[in-house]
Scaffold this motif. Structure first.
Motif, PDB file in Angstrom:
ATOM      1  N   ILE A 203       0.812  -1.227   0.000  1.00 23.32           N
ATOM      2  CA  ILE A 203       0.000   0.000   0.000  1.00 23.32           C
ATOM      3  C   ILE A 203       0.838   1.265   0.000  1.00 23.32           C
ATOM      4  O   ILE A 203       0.284   2.365   0.114  1.00 23.32           O
ATOM      5  CB  ILE A 203      -0.961   0.018   1.210  1.00 23.32           C
ATOM      6  CG1 ILE A 203      -0.179  -0.003   2.527  1.00 23.32           C
ATOM      7  CG2 ILE A 203      -1.947  -1.137   1.122  1.00 23.32           C
ATOM      8  CD1 ILE A 203      -1.066   0.131   3.750  1.00 23.32           C
ATOM      9  N   GLY A 204       2.145   1.146  -0.149  1.00 25.30           N
ATOM     10  CA  GLY A 204       2.969   2.345  -0.171  1.00 25.30           C
ATOM     11  C   GLY A 204       4.359   2.059  -0.681  1.00 25.30           C
ATOM     12  O   GLY A 204       4.704   0.920  -1.017  1.00 25.30           O
ATOM     13  N   GLU A 205       5.153   3.094  -0.760  1.00 26.06           N
ATOM     14  CA  GLU A 205       6.540   2.960  -1.167  1.00 26.06           C
ATOM     15  C   GLU A 205       7.306   4.166  -0.635  1.00 26.06           C
ATOM     16  O   GLU A 205       6.713   5.155  -0.198  1.00 26.06           O
ATOM     17  CB  GLU A 205       6.661   2.898  -2.689  1.00 26.06           C
ATOM     18  CG  GLU A 205       6.133   4.144  -3.394  1.00 26.06           C
ATOM     19  CD  GLU A 205       6.312   4.067  -4.896  1.00 26.06           C
ATOM     20  OE1 GLU A 205       7.240   4.711  -5.390  1.00 26.06           O
ATOM     21  OE2 GLU A 205       5.514   3.361  -5.553  1.00 26.06           O
ATOM     22  N   GLY A 206       8.606   4.075  -0.665  1.00 22.07           N
ATOM     23  CA  GLY A 206       9.430   5.176  -0.193  1.00 22.07           C
ATOM     24  C   GLY A 206      10.801   4.670   0.185  1.00 22.07           C
ATOM     25  O   GLY A 206      11.055   3.454   0.201  1.00 22.07           O
ATOM     26  N   PRO A 207      11.704   5.569   0.526  1.00 21.24           N
ATOM     27  CA  PRO A 207      13.072   5.156   0.839  1.00 21.24           C
ATOM     28  C   PRO A 207      13.175   4.255   2.059  1.00 21.24           C
ATOM     29  O   PRO A 207      14.093   3.448   2.156  1.00 21.24           O
ATOM     30  CB  PRO A 207      13.793   6.490   1.082  1.00 21.24           C
ATOM     31  CG  PRO A 207      12.725   7.485   1.346  1.00 21.24           C
ATOM     32  CD  PRO A 207      11.541   7.035   0.564  1.00 21.24           C
ATOM     33  N   GLY A 208      12.233   4.380   2.977  1.00 17.68           N
ATOM     34  CA  GLY A 208      12.275   3.535   4.166  1.00 17.68           C
ATOM     35  C   GLY A 208      11.154   2.530   4.237  1.00 17.68           C
ATOM     36  O   GLY A 208      10.897   1.953   5.303  1.00 17.68           O
ATOM     37  N   TRP A 209      10.478   2.304   3.107  1.00 17.53           N
ATOM     38  CA  TRP A 209       9.329   1.400   3.118  1.00 17.53           C
ATOM     39  C   TRP A 209       9.774  -0.037   3.342  1.00 17.53           C
ATOM     40  O   TRP A 209      10.626  -0.552   2.617  1.00 17.53           O
ATOM     41  CB  TRP A 209       8.555   1.500   1.814  1.00 17.53           C
ATOM     42  CG  TRP A 209       7.273   0.743   1.847  1.00 17.53           C
ATOM     43  CD1 TRP A 209       7.043  -0.506   1.348  1.00 17.53           C
ATOM     44  CD2 TRP A 209       6.047   1.172   2.440  1.00 17.53           C
ATOM     45  NE1 TRP A 209       5.741  -0.871   1.581  1.00 17.53           N
ATOM     46  CE2 TRP A 209       5.108   0.139   2.254  1.00 17.53           C
ATOM     47  CE3 TRP A 209       5.656   2.334   3.106  1.00 17.53           C
ATOM     48  CZ2 TRP A 209       3.807   0.228   2.717  1.00 17.53           C
ATOM     49  CZ3 TRP A 209       4.354   2.428   3.566  1.00 17.53           C
ATOM     50  CH2 TRP A 209       3.450   1.381   3.367  1.00 17.53           C
ATOM     51  N   PRO A 210       9.228  -0.736   4.360  1.00 12.72           N
ATOM     52  CA  PRO A 210       9.639  -2.124   4.631  1.00 12.72           C
ATOM     53  C   PRO A 210       9.117  -3.074   3.564  1.00 12.72           C
ATOM     54  O   PRO A 210       7.905  -3.138   3.328  1.00 12.72           O
ATOM     55  CB  PRO A 210       9.016  -2.406   6.004  1.00 12.72           C
ATOM     56  CG  PRO A 210       7.848  -1.479   6.091  1.00 12.72           C
ATOM     57  CD  PRO A 210       8.223  -0.242   5.317  1.00 12.72           C
ATOM     58  N   ARG A 211      10.008  -3.798   2.935  1.00 17.64           N
ATOM     59  CA  ARG A 211       9.629  -4.666   1.826  1.00 17.64           C
ATOM     60  C   ARG A 211       8.565  -5.675   2.225  1.00 17.64           C
ATOM     61  O   ARG A 211       7.620  -5.929   1.479  1.00 17.64           O
ATOM     62  CB  ARG A 211      10.865  -5.405   1.304  1.00 17.64           C
ATOM     63  CG  ARG A 211      10.571  -6.318   0.121  1.00 17.64           C
ATOM     64  CD  ARG A 211      11.769  -7.175  -0.245  1.00 17.64           C
ATOM     65  NE  ARG A 211      11.495  -7.990  -1.418  1.00 17.64           N
ATOM     66  CZ  ARG A 211      10.825  -9.142  -1.398  1.00 17.64           C
ATOM     67  NH1 ARG A 211      10.344  -9.602  -0.254  1.00 17.64           N
ATOM     68  NH2 ARG A 211      10.621  -9.822  -2.511  1.00 17.64           N
ATOM     69  N   ASP A 212       8.705  -6.282   3.406  1.00 17.13           N
ATOM     70  CA  ASP A 212       7.769  -7.308   3.864  1.00 17.13           C
ATOM     71  C   ASP A 212       6.877  -6.806   4.994  1.00 17.13           C
ATOM     72  O   ASP A 212       6.306  -7.618   5.739  1.00 17.13           O
ATOM     73  CB  ASP A 212       8.544  -8.551   4.319  1.00 17.13           C
ATOM     74  CG  ASP A 212       9.339  -9.173   3.186  1.00 17.13           C
ATOM     75  OD1 ASP A 212       8.801  -9.234   2.070  1.00 17.13           O
ATOM     76  OD2 ASP A 212      10.487  -9.576   3.417  1.00 17.13           O
ATOM     77  N   GLY A 213       6.750  -5.508   5.108  1.00 17.56           N
ATOM     78  CA  GLY A 213       5.907  -4.958   6.159  1.00 17.56           C
ATOM     79  C   GLY A 213       6.650  -4.851   7.478  1.00 17.56           C
ATOM     80  O   GLY A 213       7.776  -5.341   7.620  1.00 17.56           O
ATOM     81  N   PRO A 214       6.030  -4.234   8.473  1.00 17.34           N
ATOM     82  CA  PRO A 214       6.707  -4.028   9.759  1.00 17.34           C
ATOM     83  C   PRO A 214       6.874  -5.291  10.593  1.00 17.34           C
ATOM     84  O   PRO A 214       7.696  -5.311  11.510  1.00 17.34           O
ATOM     85  CB  PRO A 214       5.783  -3.024  10.482  1.00 17.34           C
ATOM     86  CG  PRO A 214       4.894  -2.465   9.428  1.00 17.34           C
ATOM     87  CD  PRO A 214       4.749  -3.538   8.407  1.00 17.34           C
ATOM     88  N   GLU A 215       6.099  -6.331  10.308  1.00 21.05           N
ATOM     89  CA  GLU A 215       6.141  -7.530  11.143  1.00 21.05           C
ATOM     90  C   GLU A 215       7.168  -8.542  10.637  1.00 21.05           C
ATOM     91  O   GLU A 215       7.404  -8.664   9.431  1.00 21.05           O
ATOM     92  CB  GLU A 215       4.754  -8.183  11.193  1.00 21.05           C
ATOM     93  CG  GLU A 215       3.651  -7.263  11.683  1.00 21.05           C
ATOM     94  CD  GLU A 215       3.856  -6.796  13.110  1.00 21.05           C
ATOM     95  OE1 GLU A 215       4.558  -7.495  13.871  1.00 21.05           O
ATOM     96  OE2 GLU A 215       3.285  -5.748  13.480  1.00 21.05           O
ATOM     97  N   VAL A 216       7.754  -9.280  11.574  1.00 22.54           N
ATOM     98  CA  VAL A 216       8.767 -10.277  11.240  1.00 22.54           C
ATOM     99  C   VAL A 216       8.116 -11.496  10.598  1.00 22.54           C
ATOM    100  O   VAL A 216       7.199 -12.105  11.176  1.00 22.54           O
ATOM    101  CB  VAL A 216       9.542 -10.706  12.509  1.00 22.54           C
ATOM    102  CG1 VAL A 216      10.561 -11.797  12.175  1.00 22.54           C
ATOM    103  CG2 VAL A 216      10.239  -9.500  13.142  1.00 22.54           C
ATOM    104  N   ASN A 217       8.560 -11.845   9.391  1.00 22.12           N
ATOM    105  CA  ASN A 217       8.073 -13.043   8.678  1.00 22.12           C
ATOM    106  C   ASN A 217       6.554 -13.081   8.565  1.00 22.12           C
ATOM    107  O   ASN A 217       5.933 -14.143   8.631  1.00 22.12           O
ATOM    108  CB  ASN A 217       8.565 -14.320   9.380  1.00 22.12           C
ATOM    109  CG  ASN A 217      10.066 -14.463   9.321  1.00 22.12           C
ATOM    110  OD1 ASN A 217      10.698 -14.101   8.334  1.00 22.12           O
ATOM    111  ND2 ASN A 217      10.652 -14.963  10.397  1.00 22.12           N
ATOM    112  N   TYR A 218       5.953 -11.912   8.376  1.00 26.54           N
ATOM    113  CA  TYR A 218       4.499 -11.837   8.224  1.00 26.54           C
ATOM    114  C   TYR A 218       3.744 -12.486   9.387  1.00 26.54           C
ATOM    115  O   TYR A 218       2.643 -12.985   9.225  1.00 26.54           O
ATOM    116  CB  TYR A 218       4.057 -12.499   6.915  1.00 26.54           C
ATOM    117  CG  TYR A 218       4.559 -11.830   5.667  1.00 26.54           C
ATOM    118  CD1 TYR A 218       3.859 -10.768   5.084  1.00 26.54           C
ATOM    119  CD2 TYR A 218       5.732 -12.243   5.048  1.00 26.54           C
ATOM    120  CE1 TYR A 218       4.311 -10.160   3.931  1.00 26.54           C
ATOM    121  CE2 TYR A 218       6.202 -11.628   3.889  1.00 26.54           C
ATOM    122  CZ  TYR A 218       5.480 -10.592   3.338  1.00 26.54           C
ATOM    123  OH  TYR A 218       5.933  -9.988   2.190  1.00 26.54           O
TER     124      TYR A 218
END
Length: 575
Positions: free
Chosen positions: A283-298
Motif C-alpha cells: 500500500i505504499g513505497e518510499g526510501p524507508g518502506w519495509p519490503r515485507d511490512g513491519p512484522e517479522v516473517n508476516y
C-alpha cells in the motif's frame, strides 16, 4: 540518515543508443548502510540504474566513496501480489459483498416500507428519531436468516455506532475517560514510533531538551494510559457481573461468559491482523518502506499466540506480532481468572476481599522483586535496558494491580447503587489528594530521565506501586462521577459526543499504530521535531485512526456483534 530525493530518482526514464543498440533503463533508489568509525551508522540514499543489483551497488560504493558499506537495500517498486495478499483481497471482497447485500436488504425490505408510511402519516405531530427502525421491524420482522443478513447492514450499524443513547444505570463518565485515554496512547506512540523508526533528524537535541521540561512528563511517561484501560476493564466487569449475579440468584452461564468475551474481541482483532500483515507491504513505497511490512516473517510463527491471547508470555526481542496487542492478551488473561474473585466477592465478601488482596500483594511483591533483580529502569528514557524493560512491562503479574483496584471499585458502585453522599470538604480534599498522587506518578520520574537516575531499589519501588496507585486515582474519578460527586468533571466526561467515540476505542487501539507506521514508512524527508510538528502529527493520527477505526468497526466489529446477538437470541427462545 541522508536520504536524497526518492521521487527524482524514481522518475528517471533513460533511453540511449550505443553501437546501434537501444538501451532503456529507469532510476532505482537504494539505501546503503555503512559504519562510521565503529560508533555510528550512516544510511546513504543512492540512485542507480534499475539494471544494477544490490551486489553491483555494494561493489560500486566499496570501490569508490564508501569502503565501509556493509549492506544495501533497494525498495521494490510495483511488486506483484503474492498468494497471501491475493487470498486476503478475496476475503475482503466477500466481506464487502456481505456489507452490500446486508445494506440493500435493510434499506429495501426493512426501512423503505416504514419511510413510505412516515411520508403518508402527515398528521403525526411528532416522530421519534428511531420510529423508522421500530415501525420497519414491526411490519417486517425478519427471521433468523434476515437477522444474520442485517448484521452486515452499514445503515443500521452506522446508526448504532453514532447513537448517543445509553442504557439506564450506565457509568457515563467512562466514555470520556476512554476516549481521552486513547488519545493519550496515540500521543505517546506518535513520539516513540518516530524515534524508533529513525526518521527524525534532530533527536539528539530535541529529546534531551524536552525531557528537561516538566510539562513533557505525560508524554515520555504515557505508560499509565494503559493502566487506565485496565482499571476501566476491571471496574466495568465487576459492576456489570454483580448486577447479573443478583438478577440470576448468584448464577451465571459461565461458558457464555467466556465465549462472549472471546467473540467480542477476537474476530475484529484477527481480521485486522490479517489485512494489516498481508497487505501493508503493497500500500505504499518510499526510501524507508519495509519490503515485507513491519512484522517479522508476516507473523507466520507468532500469530497463533495472538489468537490464544498468550503473546505477552512469549516475548523474544521485538518479533511479537502486532506488539501493541500485548494489552489485549493481559486483559483477556485477567478476564479468564476474574471468577476467582467475582464469585467470592458476591457470595462471601470478606473471602473475596482476601483473595483480591492476595493477588494485589503478590503482584506488587513479584513486580518489585523482579525489577530489582534485573536492575530494570523506571523508564525507557533513563538510559536503562529498554528491551528488558519491555519484556517485563508486558507480563500479567506486573500489570494486574490496576485491574484489581478497578474490580473492587466496581463492587463498591454495585453495593452503593451509585448513591453516596460525601461531605463537600471531604470531597474537595479527596479530589486534591488523588490529583496530587496522580501528578506524582506522572512527573515523579523527571530527575530520573534527566540524568539523575533512580537507584535500583527506588526504581523497583516505583515500578511495583505506581500502576496500582494510578488505578486508584482513575477509579476515584469514576466513583465520584457515578455517585454525583464529580461536579464539572462529570459534566465534561459525560458529554454525549464521547459516546460514539468511546464505542470506536477498541478498533482505534488496534489500528492506530498501523496508521502511524504508514505515515512514517512513506516519508521521503526526515522529520524535524518541534512542538508544532508533534501537535499536527498527533492530531492527524487521532483523526485518521478514528476514521480507519470507524471503517474497521463497520466491516468487522459490528457485524460480528450482530451475528452473536441473532444466534444467541434464537437459542434463548428455544430454552
Amino acid at each position: 540518515m541522508w536520504i536524497g530525493d526518492y521521487d527524482e530518482c524514481m522518475s528517471i526514464q533513460a533511453n540511449t543508443e550505443r553501437d546501434k543498440k537501444k538501451y532503456t533503463f529507469k532510476g532505482q533508489f537504494c539505501v546503503a548502510s555503512s559504519n562510521v568509525n565503529n560508533i555510528a551508522v550512516l544510511n546513504l540514499g543512492v540512485c542507480v540504474p534499475n539494471s544494477c543489483s544490490k551486489t553491483d551497488v555494494m561493489i560500486l560504493l566499496k570501490t569508490t566513496v564508501l569502503p565501509t558499506v556493509y549492506s544495501v537495500s533497494c525498495p521494490e517498486h510495483d511488486r506483484p501480489l503474492d498468494t497471501r495478499a491475493t487470498i486476503v483481497l478475496v476475503v475482503c471482497s466477500i466481506f464487502i459483498a456481505f456489507l452490500v447485500i446486508g445494506t440493500c436488504y435493510d434499506v429495501i425490505v426493512i426501512q423503505w416500507p416504514s419511510w413510505s408510511k412516515d411520508e403518508d402519516d402527515s398528521n403525526a405531530s411528532e416522530i421519534d428519531e428511531n420510529t423508522h427502525l421500530i415501525n420497519g421491524q414491526a411490519h417486517n420482522t425478519p427471521g433468523l436468516l434476515g437477522k444474520l443478513i442485517l448484521s452486515f447492514s452499514v445503515y443500521t450499524n452506522i446508526t448504532k455506532i453514532l447513537s448517543t443513547t445509553q442504557g439506564a444505570g450506565s457509568l457515563t463518565a467512562i466514555n470520556g475517560i476512554r476516549f481521552i485515554t486513547m488519545t493519550w496512547v496515540i500521543l505517546g506512540h506518535t513520539m516513540i514510533f518516530a524515534l524508533q523508526f529513525g526518521v527524525v533528524d534532530n533527536t539528539s537535541r530535541w529529546l534531551p531538551d524536552h525531557l528537561n521540561r516538566i510539562s513533557f512528563g505525560p508524554i515520555y511517561n504515557a505508560f499509565p494510559a494503559v493502566d487506565t484501560f485496565f482499571a476501566l476493564s476491571g471496574l466495568l466487569l465487576t459492576y456489570l457481573m454483580m448486577k447479573e449475579l443478583k438478577t440470576n440468584n448468584g448464577k451465571l452461564n459461565w461458558p457464555m461468559f467466556y465465549f462472549h468475551r472471546f467473540w467480542r474481541l477476537t474476530p475484529p482483532y484477527m481480521l485486522i491482523l490479517m489485512v494489516y500483515v498481508s497487505l501493508f507491504p503493497y500500500i505504499g513505497e518510499g526510501p524507508g518502506w519495509p519490503r515485507d511490512g513491519p512484522e517479522v516473517n508476516y507473523c507466520e510463527h507468532s500469530w497463533h499466540r495472538n489468537f490464544l491471547y498468550v503473546n505477552n508470555l512469549f516475548v523474544n526481542g521485538y518479533d511479537m506480532c502486532m506488539a501493541w496487542s500485548w494489552y489485549l492478551a493481559n486483559d483477556m488473561q485477567f478476564y479468564v481468572i476474574s471468577p476467582l474473585i467475582l464469585l467470592p466477592l458476591f457470595h462471601y465478601h470478606l473471602v473475596g476481599v482476601g483473595i483480591l488482596l492476595a493477588f494485589l500483594v503478590g503482584s506488587t511483591i513479584a513486580c518489585g522483586v523482579l525489577s530489582a533483580h534485573d536492575d530494570l529502569p523506571a523508564s525507557i528514557f533513563d538510559g536503562g535496558n529498554s528491551q528488558n524493560f519491555f519484556n517485563e512491562y508486558v507480563k500479567p503479574w506486573n500489570r494486574i494491580t490496576p485491574y484489581l483496584i478497578g474490580m473492587y471499585a466496581g463492587y463498591l458502585l454495585y453495593k452503593t447503587d451509585c448513591k453516596v453522599r460525601i461531605n463537600r470538604f471531604v470531597n474537595i480534599f479527596a479530589w486534591l489528594a488523588f490529583t496530587a498522587v496522580a501528578c506524582t506518578v506522572l512527573y515523579g520520574l523527571h530527575k530520573d530521565v534527566t540524568g539523575d537516575r533512580l537507584s535500583t531499589d527506588v526504581a523497583a519501588l516505583y515500578t511495583a506501586t505506581h500502576r496500582m496507585v494510578w488505578g486508584a486515582c482513575v477509579c476515584w474519578v469514576i466513583f465520584a462521577c457515578a455517585t454525583g460527586n464529580g461536579g464539572i468533571i462529570n459534566t465534561i466526561l459525560s458529554w454525549k459526543g464521547f459516546v460514539p467515540l468511546s464505542r470506536l476505542t477498541y478498533c482505534a487501539y488496534l489500528v492506530h499504530p498501523i496508521v502511524i507506521y504508514y505515515y512514517l514508512a512513506r516519508r521521503q524527508r526526515l522529520i524535524h521535531l518541534s512542538d508544532t510538528e508533534v501537535t499536527y502529527e498527533f492530531l492527524g493520527h487521532v483523526v485518521l485512526s478514528y476514521a480507519v477505526a470507524f471503517v474497521a468497526s463497520l466491516a468487522f466489529e459490528s457485524p460480528m456483534m450482530g451475528l452473536e446477538k441473532a444466534l444467541l437470541k434464537r437459542k434463548e427462545r428455544k430454552r
